[in-house]
Design a protein around this motif. Structure first.
Motif, PDB file in Angstrom:
ATOM      1  N   LEU A  37      18.618 -11.650   1.831  1.00  0.00           N
ATOM      2  CA  LEU A  37      19.282 -11.501   0.533  1.00  0.00           C
ATOM      3  C   LEU A  37      18.495 -10.533  -0.355  1.00  0.00           C
ATOM      4  O   LEU A  37      19.087  -9.681  -1.036  1.00  0.00           O
ATOM      5  CB  LEU A  37      19.413 -12.866  -0.153  1.00  0.00           C
ATOM      6  N   TYR A  38      17.173 -10.638  -0.341  1.00  0.00           N
ATOM      7  CA  TYR A  38      16.328  -9.710  -1.104  1.00  0.00           C
ATOM      8  C   TYR A  38      16.597  -8.272  -0.665  1.00  0.00           C
ATOM      9  O   TYR A  38      16.786  -7.386  -1.497  1.00  0.00           O
ATOM     10  CB  TYR A  38      14.855 -10.068  -0.905  1.00  0.00           C
ATOM     11  N   GLU A  39      16.630  -8.047   0.645  1.00  0.00           N
ATOM     12  CA  GLU A  39      16.872  -6.700   1.166  1.00  0.00           C
ATOM     13  C   GLU A  39      18.256  -6.196   0.768  1.00  0.00           C
ATOM     14  O   GLU A  39      18.422  -5.021   0.432  1.00  0.00           O
ATOM     15  CB  GLU A  39      16.660  -6.665   2.676  1.00  0.00           C
ATOM     16  N   ASP A  40      19.250  -7.078   0.783  1.00  0.00           N
ATOM     17  CA  ASP A  40      20.588  -6.702   0.312  1.00  0.00           C
ATOM     18  C   ASP A  40      20.548  -6.298  -1.164  1.00  0.00           C
ATOM     19  O   ASP A  40      21.170  -5.318  -1.562  1.00  0.00           O
ATOM     20  CB  ASP A  40      21.580  -7.858   0.484  1.00  0.00           C
ATOM     21  N   HIS A  41      19.805  -7.069  -1.968  1.00  0.00           N
ATOM     22  CA  HIS A  41      19.712  -6.774  -3.400  1.00  0.00           C
ATOM     23  C   HIS A  41      18.953  -5.477  -3.649  1.00  0.00           C
ATOM     24  O   HIS A  41      19.228  -4.786  -4.633  1.00  0.00           O
ATOM     25  CB  HIS A  41      19.059  -7.923  -4.167  1.00  0.00           C
ATOM     26  N   ILE A  42      17.996  -5.148  -2.793  1.00  0.00           N
ATOM     27  CA  ILE A  42      17.285  -3.872  -2.950  1.00  0.00           C
ATOM     28  C   ILE A  42      18.283  -2.728  -2.764  1.00  0.00           C
ATOM     29  O   ILE A  42      18.246  -1.729  -3.468  1.00  0.00           O
ATOM     30  CB  ILE A  42      16.093  -3.757  -1.967  1.00  0.00           C
ATOM     31  N   GLN A  43      19.184  -2.896  -1.814  1.00  0.00           N
ATOM     32  CA  GLN A  43      20.177  -1.853  -1.559  1.00  0.00           C
ATOM     33  C   GLN A  43      21.277  -1.820  -2.624  1.00  0.00           C
ATOM     34  O   GLN A  43      21.693  -0.758  -3.060  1.00  0.00           O
ATOM     35  CB  GLN A  43      20.830  -2.063  -0.181  1.00  0.00           C
ATOM     36  N   ASN A  44      21.758  -2.992  -3.029  1.00  0.00           N
ATOM     37  CA  ASN A  44      22.980  -3.055  -3.836  1.00  0.00           C
ATOM     38  C   ASN A  44      22.866  -3.824  -5.145  1.00  0.00           C
ATOM     39  O   ASN A  44      23.807  -3.816  -5.929  1.00  0.00           O
ATOM     40  CB  ASN A  44      24.102  -3.716  -3.013  1.00  0.00           C
ATOM     41  N   GLY A  45      21.790  -4.532  -5.341  1.00  0.00           N
ATOM     42  CA  GLY A  45      21.745  -5.453  -6.466  1.00  0.00           C
ATOM     43  C   GLY A  45      21.115  -4.896  -7.715  1.00  0.00           C
ATOM     44  O   GLY A  45      20.566  -3.797  -7.734  1.00  0.00           O
ATOM     45  N   THR A  46      21.172  -5.692  -8.741  1.00  0.00           N
ATOM     46  CA  THR A  46      20.533  -5.355 -10.004  1.00  0.00           C
ATOM     47  C   THR A  46      19.069  -5.805  -9.952  1.00  0.00           C
ATOM     48  O   THR A  46      18.675  -6.599  -9.098  1.00  0.00           O
ATOM     49  CB  THR A  46      21.226  -6.079 -11.170  1.00  0.00           C
ATOM     50  N   PHE A  47      18.293  -5.314 -10.898  1.00  0.00           N
ATOM     51  CA  PHE A  47      16.901  -5.750 -10.979  1.00  0.00           C
ATOM     52  C   PHE A  47      16.830  -7.261 -11.210  1.00  0.00           C
ATOM     53  O   PHE A  47      15.963  -7.938 -10.662  1.00  0.00           O
ATOM     54  CB  PHE A  47      16.169  -4.997 -12.098  1.00  0.00           C
ATOM     55  N   GLU A  48      17.746  -7.796 -12.004  1.00  0.00           N
ATOM     56  CA  GLU A  48      17.736  -9.228 -12.300  1.00  0.00           C
ATOM     57  C   GLU A  48      18.023 -10.046 -11.031  1.00  0.00           C
ATOM     58  O   GLU A  48      17.407 -11.088 -10.802  1.00  0.00           O
ATOM     59  CB  GLU A  48      18.745  -9.551 -13.405  1.00  0.00           C
ATOM     60  N   GLN A  49      18.965  -9.586 -10.201  1.00  0.00           N
ATOM     61  CA  GLN A  49      19.249 -10.288  -8.938  1.00  0.00           C
ATOM     62  C   GLN A  49      18.036 -10.231  -8.020  1.00  0.00           C
ATOM     63  O   GLN A  49      17.701 -11.217  -7.364  1.00  0.00           O
ATOM     64  CB  GLN A  49      20.456  -9.660  -8.244  1.00  0.00           C
ATOM     65  N   ARG A  50      17.375  -9.089  -7.962  1.00  0.00           N
ATOM     66  CA  ARG A  50      16.167  -8.947  -7.140  1.00  0.00           C
ATOM     67  C   ARG A  50      15.092  -9.904  -7.625  1.00  0.00           C
ATOM     68  O   ARG A  50      14.447 -10.573  -6.834  1.00  0.00           O
ATOM     69  CB  ARG A  50      15.642  -7.517  -7.207  1.00  0.00           C
ATOM     70  N   ALA A  51      14.906  -9.943  -8.933  1.00  0.00           N
ATOM     71  CA  ALA A  51      13.884 -10.822  -9.510  1.00  0.00           C
ATOM     72  C   ALA A  51      14.176 -12.285  -9.191  1.00  0.00           C
ATOM     73  O   ALA A  51      13.259 -13.058  -8.898  1.00  0.00           O
ATOM     74  CB  ALA A  51      13.799 -10.612 -11.021  1.00  0.00           C
TER      75      ALA A  51
END
Length: 105
Positions: A37-51
């Motif tokens: 999920l983290y890797e998906d968020h790095i590609q497509n997510g917001t900084f808040e989702q990554r955090a």
């Protein structure tokens, strides 16, 4: 940087083999999903989702006895919340160490 270990899990399990086994099982099940999920968020997510996902992973870093890794992860989480990727390389190294460790458990 410290290597992952089971010393903290052993400490909180206090000799309860079933509890220790359950904690390890949870980590082995949840952590790969969270990393994906983290890797998906790095590609497509917001900084808040990554955090948010880094926050979840941070607690597993702590459970795996990586005090220095916990501090680095906490700083990276804070940086993400502030819109910065500073600390990503350290965090990625922590993830690699943890992945290797849990695969060998």
């Amino acid at each position: 940087m410290m290597s992952p270990n089971l010393s903290y899990i052993d400490k909180i399990a206090a000799g309860d083999h079933n509890f220790r086994k359950k904690l390890i099982s949870i980590i082995k099940q949840e952590l790969p999903q969270e990393i994906e999920l983290y890797e998906d968020h790095i590609q497509n997510g917001t900084f808040e989702q990554r955090a948010g996902i880094v926050h979840k992973i941070k607690h597993k870093v702590s459970l795996l006895g990586m005090d220095n890794g916990y501090a680095l992860t906490a700083k990276y989480e804070e940086n993400l919340r502030n819109g910065s990727l500073d600390g990503k390389e350290n965090f990625d190294q922590i993830l690699k160490r943890i992945i290797t460790f849990i695969e060998e458990l």
